[in-house]
Design a protein around this motif. Sequence first.
Motif, PDB file in Angstrom:
ATOM      1  N   GLU A   1      13.843   1.134  -1.955  1.00 43.90           N
ATOM      2  CA  GLU A   1      12.618   0.715  -1.282  1.00 43.90           C
ATOM      3  C   GLU A   1      11.437   0.699  -2.243  1.00 43.90           C
ATOM      4  O   GLU A   1      10.538  -0.125  -2.116  1.00 43.90           O
ATOM      5  N   GLN A   2      11.450   1.601  -3.215  1.00 48.52           N
ATOM      6  CA  GLN A   2      10.345   1.706  -4.157  1.00 48.52           C
ATOM      7  C   GLN A   2      10.408   0.687  -5.293  1.00 48.52           C
ATOM      8  O   GLN A   2       9.384   0.247  -5.795  1.00 48.52           O
TER       9      GLN A   2
ATOM     10  N   PHE B   1      25.866   4.363  -9.048  1.00 54.12           N
ATOM     11  CA  PHE B   1      26.373   4.047  -7.718  1.00 54.12           C
ATOM     12  C   PHE B   1      27.270   2.816  -7.762  1.00 54.12           C
ATOM     13  O   PHE B   1      28.353   2.798  -7.158  1.00 54.12           O
ATOM     14  N   LEU B   2      26.837   1.783  -8.503  1.00 54.92           N
ATOM     15  CA  LEU B   2      27.610   0.547  -8.577  1.00 54.92           C
ATOM     16  C   LEU B   2      28.896   0.714  -9.369  1.00 54.92           C
ATOM     17  O   LEU B   2      29.887   0.026  -9.116  1.00 54.92           O
ATOM     18  N   SER B   3      28.883   1.628 -10.353  1.00 50.32           N
ATOM     19  CA  SER B   3      30.072   1.829 -11.183  1.00 50.32           C
ATOM     20  C   SER B   3      30.944   2.992 -10.696  1.00 50.32           C
ATOM     21  O   SER B   3      31.956   3.317 -11.330  1.00 50.32           O
ATOM     22  N   PHE B   4      30.541   3.611  -9.577  1.00 53.89           N
ATOM     23  CA  PHE B   4      31.298   4.719  -8.982  1.00 53.89           C
ATOM     24  C   PHE B   4      31.503   5.869  -9.972  1.00 53.89           C
ATOM     25  O   PHE B   4      32.550   6.510  -9.980  1.00 53.89           O
ATOM     26  N   THR B   5      30.485   6.120 -10.813  1.00 53.78           N
ATOM     27  CA  THR B   5      30.615   7.179 -11.813  1.00 53.78           C
ATOM     28  C   THR B   5      29.758   8.401 -11.488  1.00 53.78           C
ATOM     29  O   THR B   5      29.661   9.308 -12.302  1.00 53.78           O
ATOM     30  N   GLY B   6      29.142   8.421 -10.343  1.00 58.24           N
ATOM     31  CA  GLY B   6      28.296   9.559  -9.981  1.00 58.24           C
ATOM     32  C   GLY B   6      28.344   9.814  -8.490  1.00 58.24           C
ATOM     33  O   GLY B   6      28.727   8.942  -7.697  1.00 58.24           O
ATOM     34  N   HIS B   7      27.990  11.009  -8.087  1.00 54.15           N
ATOM     35  CA  HIS B   7      27.992  11.361  -6.670  1.00 54.15           C
ATOM     36  C   HIS B   7      26.635  10.981  -6.056  1.00 54.15           C
ATOM     37  O   HIS B   7      25.822  11.830  -5.705  1.00 54.15           O
ATOM     38  N   ILE B   8      26.422   9.663  -5.961  1.00 51.22           N
ATOM     39  CA  ILE B   8      25.170   9.134  -5.408  1.00 51.22           C
ATOM     40  C   ILE B   8      25.478   8.526  -4.051  1.00 51.22           C
ATOM     41  O   ILE B   8      26.285   7.611  -3.936  1.00 51.22           O
ATOM     42  N   SER B   9      24.840   9.042  -3.017  1.00 51.22           N
ATOM     43  CA  SER B   9      25.066   8.510  -1.671  1.00 51.22           C
ATOM     44  C   SER B   9      24.119   7.341  -1.408  1.00 51.22           C
ATOM     45  O   SER B   9      23.060   7.224  -2.030  1.00 51.22           O
ATOM     46  N   TRP B  10      24.520   6.481  -0.462  1.00 51.72           N
ATOM     47  CA  TRP B  10      23.679   5.342  -0.116  1.00 51.72           C
ATOM     48  C   TRP B  10      22.366   5.812   0.516  1.00 51.72           C
ATOM     49  O   TRP B  10      21.320   5.188   0.310  1.00 51.72           O
ATOM     50  N   ALA B  11      22.417   6.900   1.238  1.00 52.46           N
ATOM     51  CA  ALA B  11      21.194   7.425   1.864  1.00 52.46           C
ATOM     52  C   ALA B  11      20.171   7.820   0.800  1.00 52.46           C
ATOM     53  O   ALA B  11      18.970   7.537   0.934  1.00 52.46           O
TER      54      ALA B  11
ATOM     55  N   ALA C   1       0.824  -1.210   0.000  1.00 53.94           N
ATOM     56  CA  ALA C   1       0.000   0.000   0.000  1.00 53.94           C
ATOM     57  C   ALA C   1       0.859   1.262   0.000  1.00 53.94           C
ATOM     58  O   ALA C   1       0.416   2.326  -0.448  1.00 53.94           O
ATOM     59  N   ASP C   2       2.098   1.161   0.526  1.00 54.93           N
ATOM     60  CA  ASP C   2       2.976   2.331   0.601  1.00 54.93           C
ATOM     61  C   ASP C   2       3.804   2.526  -0.673  1.00 54.93           C
ATOM     62  O   ASP C   2       4.570   3.474  -0.776  1.00 54.93           O
ATOM     63  N   LEU C   3       3.636   1.629  -1.652  1.00 58.25           N
ATOM     64  CA  LEU C   3       4.383   1.735  -2.902  1.00 58.25           C
ATOM     65  C   LEU C   3       3.539   2.472  -3.935  1.00 58.25           C
ATOM     66  O   LEU C   3       2.450   2.035  -4.288  1.00 58.25           O
ATOM     67  N   HIS C   4       4.034   3.599  -4.418  1.00 56.99           N
ATOM     68  CA  HIS C   4       3.297   4.318  -5.450  1.00 56.99           C
ATOM     69  C   HIS C   4       3.829   3.935  -6.819  1.00 56.99           C
ATOM     70  O   HIS C   4       5.001   3.577  -6.968  1.00 56.99           O
TER      71      HIS C   4
ATOM     72  N   MET D   1      10.761  -5.303  -8.447  1.00 51.58           N
ATOM     73  CA  MET D   1      11.564  -5.803  -9.553  1.00 51.58           C
ATOM     74  C   MET D   1      12.121  -7.192  -9.271  1.00 51.58           C
ATOM     75  O   MET D   1      12.291  -7.998 -10.189  1.00 51.58           O
ATOM     76  N   LEU D   2      12.408  -7.476  -8.019  1.00 53.06           N
ATOM     77  CA  LEU D   2      12.897  -8.811  -7.661  1.00 53.06           C
ATOM     78  C   LEU D   2      11.816  -9.859  -7.884  1.00 53.06           C
ATOM     79  O   LEU D   2      12.070 -10.920  -8.464  1.00 53.06           O
ATOM     80  N   ILE D   3      10.599  -9.539  -7.439  1.00 54.83           N
ATOM     81  CA  ILE D   3       9.482 -10.476  -7.616  1.00 54.83           C
ATOM     82  C   ILE D   3       9.132 -10.601  -9.099  1.00 54.83           C
ATOM     83  O   ILE D   3       8.978 -11.715  -9.618  1.00 54.83           O
ATOM     84  N   GLY D   4       8.993  -9.459  -9.770  1.00 56.04           N
ATOM     85  CA  GLY D   4       8.677  -9.504 -11.190  1.00 56.04           C
ATOM     86  C   GLY D   4       9.764 -10.169 -12.012  1.00 56.04           C
ATOM     87  O   GLY D   4       9.480 -10.934 -12.940  1.00 56.04           O
ATOM     88  N   GLY D   5      11.037  -9.897 -11.665  1.00 59.40           N
ATOM     89  CA  GLY D   5      12.142 -10.518 -12.374  1.00 59.40           C
ATOM     90  C   GLY D   5      12.186 -12.016 -12.186  1.00 59.40           C
ATOM     91  O   GLY D   5      12.558 -12.757 -13.102  1.00 59.40           O
ATOM     92  N   THR D   6      11.792 -12.483 -11.001  1.00 60.98           N
ATOM     93  CA  THR D   6      11.748 -13.923 -10.749  1.00 60.98           C
ATOM     94  C   THR D   6      10.677 -14.592 -11.591  1.00 60.98           C
ATOM     95  O   THR D   6      10.900 -15.652 -12.196  1.00 60.98           O
ATOM     96  N   VAL D   7       9.504 -13.970 -11.651  1.00 57.98           N
ATOM     97  CA  VAL D   7       8.396 -14.525 -12.444  1.00 57.98           C
ATOM     98  C   VAL D   7       8.747 -14.536 -13.934  1.00 57.98           C
ATOM     99  O   VAL D   7       8.650 -15.571 -14.607  1.00 57.98           O
TER     100      VAL D   7
END
Length: 207
Positions: free
Chosen positions: A153-154, A136-146, A116-119, A159-165
């Motif tokens: 979360e969104q 973030f994974l390729s260290f090519t941008g100033h993206i913080s983990w926060a 319900a909290d996912l838009h 994507m994990l559930i849909g990707g599995t199906v």
Amino acid sequence: MFRRRKPLSVLKQMRAVIWPERGFRRLFSYLFQRIIRLPGTPASIASGFASGVAASFTPFLGLHFIVAGALALLFRGNVLASAIGTFFGNPWTFILIWLADYEVGLWVIHAFGHGADLHVLSIDELGAIMGNIMRFLSFTGHISWADLSRDIEQVFMPMLIGGTVLGAIAWVGSFILTLWAVKGWRLHRAKRLLKAAQRAAGAKKSG
């Protein structure tokens, strides 16, 4: 020995990733030839390739080779074929895969009365989030983990559930097609070699 005399520039290397120098037809033909000529049983090759295709549907960007190899080992498939199968996920298909994963995963979550909290994100929003994850994974941008954690979360669980199906469906489909292709090519090759041997034997007798 096989290196270019003049190395490609960074810009040309990036262009080659998006659009191969000799075209997609040549690339797909090369990959097909590599697959059908791999050592192993047709079932192991098909299982390995299908594992690579299925891994392309997972949200684990940068880890598709590892996921594909693990799936190939799990299903007793050819690990090299699984690496080739990951080419299904490429700059031309990723946005479609991400969108399909997200939509299917969100539908499954809502169907079971959760999320319900996912838009619902737009294509632009989803693309922006996945771009931040890649930077973030390729260290090519100033993206913080926060900053990234709020986006994950969104999109991650849907994507994990849909990707599995979708990955499971893609595994079955690509396994059947690859098994048919490898068996067909090997049967054709065996017939061709048999005819060549018969012609050689006939020429030897006549001589």
